[in-house]
Scaffold this motif. Sequence first.
Motif, PDB file in Angstrom:
ATOM      1  N   MET A   1       0.827  -1.190   0.000  1.00  0.00           N
ATOM      2  CA  MET A   1       0.000   0.000   0.000  1.00  0.00           C
ATOM      3  C   MET A   1       0.868   1.249   0.000  1.00  0.00           C
ATOM      4  N   THR A   2       1.907   1.290   0.822  1.00  0.00           N
ATOM      5  CA  THR A   2       2.746   2.480   0.869  1.00  0.00           C
ATOM      6  C   THR A   2       3.514   2.694  -0.428  1.00  0.00           C
ATOM      7  N   VAL A   3       3.641   1.644  -1.224  1.00  0.00           N
ATOM      8  CA  VAL A   3       4.311   1.796  -2.514  1.00  0.00           C
ATOM      9  C   VAL A   3       3.523   2.753  -3.403  1.00  0.00           C
ATOM     10  N   LEU A   4       2.206   2.676  -3.365  1.00  0.00           N
ATOM     11  CA  LEU A   4       1.388   3.598  -4.153  1.00  0.00           C
ATOM     12  C   LEU A   4       1.611   5.041  -3.727  1.00  0.00           C
ATOM     13  N   PHE A   5       1.701   5.262  -2.424  1.00  0.00           N
ATOM     14  CA  PHE A   5       1.905   6.618  -1.933  1.00  0.00           C
ATOM     15  C   PHE A   5       3.296   7.135  -2.272  1.00  0.00           C
ATOM     16  N   ALA A   6       4.232   6.249  -2.485  1.00  0.00           N
ATOM     17  CA  ALA A   6       5.590   6.653  -2.826  1.00  0.00           C
ATOM     18  C   ALA A   6       5.655   7.310  -4.207  1.00  0.00           C
ATOM     19  N   PHE A   7       4.664   7.087  -5.045  1.00  0.00           N
ATOM     20  CA  PHE A   7       4.627   7.700  -6.377  1.00  0.00           C
ATOM     21  C   PHE A   7       4.110   9.139  -6.346  1.00  0.00           C
ATOM     22  N   ALA A   8       3.587   9.592  -5.228  1.00  0.00           N
ATOM     23  CA  ALA A   8       3.032  10.949  -5.135  1.00  0.00           C
ATOM     24  C   ALA A   8       4.067  12.028  -5.495  1.00  0.00           C
ATOM     25  N   PRO A   9       5.309  11.973  -4.997  1.00  0.00           N
ATOM     26  CA  PRO A   9       6.285  13.005  -5.397  1.00  0.00           C
ATOM     27  C   PRO A   9       6.600  12.976  -6.890  1.00  0.00           C
ATOM     28  N   LEU A  10       6.601  11.803  -7.486  1.00  0.00           N
ATOM     29  CA  LEU A  10       6.839  11.694  -8.927  1.00  0.00           C
ATOM     30  C   LEU A  10       5.734  12.403  -9.708  1.00  0.00           C
ATOM     31  N   PHE A  11       4.485  12.169  -9.327  1.00  0.00           N
ATOM     32  CA  PHE A  11       3.383  12.805 -10.034  1.00  0.00           C
ATOM     33  C   PHE A  11       3.264  14.290  -9.679  1.00  0.00           C
ATOM     34  N   LEU A  12       3.780  14.687  -8.538  1.00  0.00           N
ATOM     35  CA  LEU A  12       3.871  16.105  -8.197  1.00  0.00           C
ATOM     36  C   LEU A  12       4.827  16.799  -9.169  1.00  0.00           C
ATOM     37  N   ALA A  56      -0.159   6.540 -16.910  1.00  0.00           N
ATOM     38  CA  ALA A  56       0.286   6.040 -15.601  1.00  0.00           C
ATOM     39  C   ALA A  56      -0.362   6.833 -14.465  1.00  0.00           C
ATOM     40  N   TYR A  57      -0.530   8.126 -14.653  1.00  0.00           N
ATOM     41  CA  TYR A  57      -1.151   8.992 -13.647  1.00  0.00           C
ATOM     42  C   TYR A  57      -2.597   8.573 -13.394  1.00  0.00           C
ATOM     43  N   TRP A  58      -3.354   8.349 -14.453  1.00  0.00           N
ATOM     44  CA  TRP A  58      -4.754   7.930 -14.297  1.00  0.00           C
ATOM     45  C   TRP A  58      -4.844   6.532 -13.693  1.00  0.00           C
ATOM     46  N   GLU A 103      -6.581  24.234 -12.353  1.00  0.00           N
ATOM     47  CA  GLU A 103      -6.692  22.775 -12.223  1.00  0.00           C
ATOM     48  C   GLU A 103      -5.383  22.174 -11.698  1.00  0.00           C
ATOM     49  N   GLY A 104      -4.261  22.622 -12.238  1.00  0.00           N
ATOM     50  CA  GLY A 104      -2.967  22.144 -11.784  1.00  0.00           C
ATOM     51  C   GLY A 104      -2.699  22.498 -10.330  1.00  0.00           C
ATOM     52  N   ALA A 105      -3.109  23.700  -9.914  1.00  0.00           N
ATOM     53  CA  ALA A 105      -2.897  24.113  -8.525  1.00  0.00           C
ATOM     54  C   ALA A 105      -3.686  23.229  -7.556  1.00  0.00           C
ATOM     55  N   VAL A 106      -4.912  22.897  -7.911  1.00  0.00           N
ATOM     56  CA  VAL A 106      -5.723  22.034  -7.049  1.00  0.00           C
ATOM     57  C   VAL A 106      -5.121  20.630  -7.000  1.00  0.00           C
ATOM     58  N   ARG A 107      -4.715  20.123  -8.153  1.00  0.00           N
ATOM     59  CA  ARG A 107      -4.109  18.788  -8.169  1.00  0.00           C
ATOM     60  C   ARG A 107      -2.795  18.757  -7.400  1.00  0.00           C
ATOM     61  N   ILE A 108      -2.004  19.822  -7.492  1.00  0.00           N
ATOM     62  CA  ILE A 108      -0.762  19.895  -6.731  1.00  0.00           C
ATOM     63  C   ILE A 108      -1.061  19.887  -5.242  1.00  0.00           C
ATOM     64  N   GLY A 109      -2.105  20.583  -4.825  1.00  0.00           N
ATOM     65  CA  GLY A 109      -2.501  20.549  -3.416  1.00  0.00           C
ATOM     66  C   GLY A 109      -2.875  19.155  -2.952  1.00  0.00           C
ATOM     67  N   MET A 110      -3.617  18.437  -3.765  1.00  0.00           N
ATOM     68  CA  MET A 110      -3.986  17.065  -3.404  1.00  0.00           C
ATOM     69  C   MET A 110      -2.765  16.157  -3.366  1.00  0.00           C
ATOM     70  N   CYS A 115       1.630  13.306  -0.318  1.00  0.00           N
ATOM     71  CA  CYS A 115       3.035  13.210   0.093  1.00  0.00           C
ATOM     72  C   CYS A 115       3.147  13.238   1.616  1.00  0.00           C
ATOM     73  N   VAL A 116       2.380  14.111   2.260  1.00  0.00           N
ATOM     74  CA  VAL A 116       2.391  14.165   3.726  1.00  0.00           C
ATOM     75  C   VAL A 116       1.847  12.867   4.298  1.00  0.00           C
ATOM     76  N   LEU A 117       0.782  12.344   3.706  1.00  0.00           N
ATOM     77  CA  LEU A 117       0.218  11.078   4.158  1.00  0.00           C
ATOM     78  C   LEU A 117       1.236   9.947   4.016  1.00  0.00           C
ATOM     79  N   ALA A 118       1.953   9.926   2.905  1.00  0.00           N
ATOM     80  CA  ALA A 118       2.986   8.901   2.693  1.00  0.00           C
ATOM     81  C   ALA A 118       4.091   9.045   3.731  1.00  0.00           C
ATOM     82  N   TRP A 119       4.485  10.266   4.030  1.00  0.00           N
ATOM     83  CA  TRP A 119       5.521  10.502   5.016  1.00  0.00           C
ATOM     84  C   TRP A 119       5.084   9.969   6.384  1.00  0.00           C
ATOM     85  N   ARG A 120       3.842  10.229   6.737  1.00  0.00           N
ATOM     86  CA  ARG A 120       3.318   9.755   8.028  1.00  0.00           C
ATOM     87  C   ARG A 120       3.225   8.229   8.069  1.00  0.00           C
TER      88      ARG A 120
END
Length: 123
Positions: A1-12, A56-58, A103-110, A115-120
Amino acid sequence: MTVLFAFAPLFLAFELWQLVIAERYLGLKQIARGVDPRELGLGEATAAAWSLALFAYWLWMALLLVYPWGRLQALLLIGVSALGFLARRGCGIRWVLVILTFEGAVRIGMLLTLCVLAWRLLR
């Protein structure tokens, strides 16, 4: 499960790259010149990389829906992307950059919250 969250910085990083590309092809200088960005075209390698990254993002967003942690962010990412696509289809070329930026700003916020969730989860 945490592997999925590890991709968040890449998609950021991908989201930030999309904003740079959007500014380059749809920016104020292009609008002032009256250039249609569809005539500029992307390089073949850039277009292929962008298409693969979008796929890959979708896929990643869909996989995030499986786990309860991050499901809300995934729903919002999908929802904002779909609404942005619908809005861009119905507006003139001048408003596309505005919609893409918002749209990009909202997605970057999410993605930042993911990323914070993955860190935790990793700590």
